[in-house]
Design a protein around this motif. Structure first.
Motif: not given
Length: 462
Positions: A339-350
Motif C-alpha cells: 500500500a503506497k500513496e499515489g498508487t492503486p494499492y490501498v490497505a484494508p481499513q476498519v
C-alpha cells in the motif's frame, strides 16, 4: 477513429490498446441489429434456449483465459476470478431454465365465443451499458434475458473492461448465434449518447454511478424509451445481540473487502449492538489483518489494487476525513507494504467512532474500508440503516428469523439478507430503491422490463 489505452492497475502500465468505434461503425451496428431482429424474434424459444445454452458452455470453457485477463484489467486477485465465470453460468442457466414459463402467453378467463390472451413481445434493440467492477456478471443480467425474450442486443462495456465484450461475442459465435443478434461497441461517451438517442434503440440498461445514471436518463428523456438503472449502494449490516459473532465478523469482512470493496452490494457500514460490539470489532480487525495485498497474478494474493489511482485517492480521502472528524483507524497500514500513496494499492481499513457526518458512512467509498457504529436497539439500527440516499441491499446477523423479518420489513432496500450478504440469487429480483436505481433484473420479473404486453382479442364464433 481513435484508440483507448487500458492501463492495468496491477503495474500501472498499458495493458491493451483498443480501437474505438467511429460514428459510421455505430450506425452500421444499429442497422445490423435492426435487420436481424425480425428473424430472431420469430425464432422458436426452444431454439433460442439451445443457442444460449451453447453460449454458456463456450464461455465457461474459457475460464482460465478470462480469469487471467480480469486480473490484469481490474486488479482482482486471479484466485477469485473463476467465481465470476461460475456466477455467469449460474445466472444464465437459471434464466434459461425459467424462460419458457416466464415468457409464455397469459390466457385470461374463458369467454364464450372469444379467445383472449396476452403475449410478451420483445422490445427490439436493447443497449446494455455495463460497469467495470463485475463486467461479466453485470452484463449477463441484461444480455441473456434480453436475447431469450427475442430482443437483439448491443453491449458497451466500460473502457477499463472493453475486452470482456469480445469474450461474450466469441462465445456467442461458437454457439451459432445469428449475425447481428448480439454485437458490442467500444465507444466513448459521445458515441454512446449517439446510440441512446437513436430511434432504432428500444431499451437501455445502465449499470454504474448515480451521476452516470442521471446522464443516461437525461439523454434518453427526449425519447419514449425505457431505461433500467442499477446505480450502486452504501449497503449496511446490522449485528444483533444474539448473532454468532465469529460467523458474522468473517462474513461481513468478506462482504466489505471482496473485490477490494468495489462492489455495488458490498458492505460499507456496520451497526453492532452494544452487548457484542467489542467482541465483534476485535474479530473484524483480526480477520482484516489476514489479507494479503499484492500482485493480482500471484495465487497467494487475497486483496488486489483498486481499479485506478484516482479511485485509491478518493478512498484515502474518505479515511483521512473520517479520522480528522474523530474516527479511529484500527488497522496499521504498515502491515500491508504494497500500500503506497499515489498508487492503486490501498490497505484494508476498519474505522470505529464513526458517525453519519462523515463521508465514509454516507457516500459510496467503493474500497476496502468499513465503518462500524455501536447501537443500543433494533430501532436505532433501523433508523441508521435507512439514513442513506441508497437502497440496494441490507443484511441482519441474528439467530432470530422472526426478528429479522420484522426488521427487513422496515428497511428501504431492494434485497434484504439474514446471515449473508453481497450475493445475487438469480431466482430473486435484483432491484434497488432511492438512488440505487430503478427497474429489475434476474428472476421471472427480469423479463418484464425486456418485453411489452401485447393483447390478442379473437372472436372465434360469429
Amino acid at each position: 477513429m481513435s484508440d483507448y489505452t487500458i492501463i492495468s492497475p496491477v503495474n500501472e502500465k498499458p495493458y491493451k490498446i483498443v480501437p474505438l468505434a467511429s460514428n459510421s461503425d455505430v450506425d452500421a451496428a444499429l442497422s445490423r441489429a435492426t435487420t436481424a431482429f425480425p428473424a430472431w424474434k420469430s425464432t422458436p424459444l426452444s431454439e433460442r434456449v439451445n443457442i444460449l445454452s451453447k453460449f454458456v458452455d463456450a464461455f465457461i470453457a474459457k475460464k482460465d483465459v478470462i480469469s487471467e485477463e480480469l486480473a490484469w484489467l481490474m486488479g482482482r486477485p486471479i484466485k477469485y476470478n473463476p467465481n465470476e465465470v461460475r456466477g455467469v453460468e449460474e445466472r444464465a442457466r437459471y434464466l434459461i431454465k425459467i424462460a419458457e414459463e416466464s415468457l409464455k402467453d397469459i390466457h385470461v378467463e374463458q369467454k364464450e365465443g372469444f379467445d383472449r390472451f396476452i403475449r410478451r413481445e420483445p422490445l427490439g434493440l436493447v443497449f446494455v451499458i455495463a460497469a467495470w467492477n463485475y463486467p461479466y456478471l453485470i452484463a449477463v443480467n441484461g444480455v441473456v434475458p434480453a436475447l431469450l425474450a427475442g430482443n437483439v442486443v448491443i453491449l458497451k462495456q466500460a473502457p477499463q473492461t472493453f475486452p470482456c465484450a469480445e469474450r461474450f461475442a466469441e462465445a456467442f459465435k461458437e454457439a451459432g448465434l445469428p449475425d447481428g443478434v448480439f454485437q458490442y461497441l467500444h465507444v466513448d461517451h459521445p458515441a454512446a449518447e449517439r446510440v441512446i438517442q437513436s430511434p432504432l434503440v428500444n431499451h437501455v440498461i445502465f449499470t454504474g454511478s448515480v451521476r452516470g445514471g442521471r446522464e443516461v436518463t437525461k439523454i434518453a428523456a427526449s425519447r419514449f424509451v425505457g431505461v433500467g438503472l442499477e446505480l450502486g449502494g452504501k449497503d449496511p449490516a446490522y449485528v444483533r445481540a444474539d448473532a454468532d459473532v465469529s460467523y458474522a465478523a468473517e462474513n461481513v469482512v468478506d462482504g466489505a473487502m471482496y473485490n477490494s470493496g468495489q462492489s455495488c452490494c458490498g458492505i460499507e457500514r456496520v451497526y453492532v449492538h452494544e452487548s457484542v460490539y467489542d467482541e465483534f470489532v476485535k474479530k473484524v480487525v483480526d480477520v482484516t489483518k489476514k489479507y494479503v495485498l499484492g500482485d493480482s497474478l500471484s495465487p497467494d494474493t487475497t486483496l488486489g489494487p483498486v481499479v485506478r489511482k484516482d479511485a485509491a485517492d478518493l478512498i484515502r480521502e474518505h479515511i483521512k476525513e473520517a479520522v480528522a472528524k474523530g474516527a479511529t483507524a484500527l488497522v496499521d497500514e504498515k502491515l500491508f507494504p504494497a500500500a503506497k500513496e499515489g498508487t492503486p494499492y490501498v490497505a484494508p481499513q476498519v474505522l470505529v467512532n464513526v458517525n453519519h457526518n462523515m463521508r465514509v458512512m454516507k457516500e459510496e467509498t467503493f474500497g476496502p474500508v468499513v465503518g462500524i457504529m455501536k447501537v443500543s436497539s433494533d430501532e436505532e439500527a433501523i433508523k441508521l440503516m435507512n439514513d442513506s440516499d441508497f437502497g440496494l441491499t441490507a443484511s441482519v446477523w441474528t439467530k432470530d428469523s422472526d426478528a429479522a423479518l420484522q426488521i427487513g420489513d422496515q428497511i428501504s432496500t431492494g434485497t434484504f439478507f439474514m446471515n449473508r450478504c453481497d450475493y445475487l440469487d438469480p431466482a430473486l429480483a435484483w432491484t434497488g430503491v432511492k438512488d440505487s436505481g430503478r427497474g429489475c433484473s434476474l428472476s421471472k420479473f427480469g423479463f418484464d422490463h425486456l418485453t411489452r404486453p401485447k393483447s390478442f382479442h379473437l372472436r372465434v364464433k360469429i
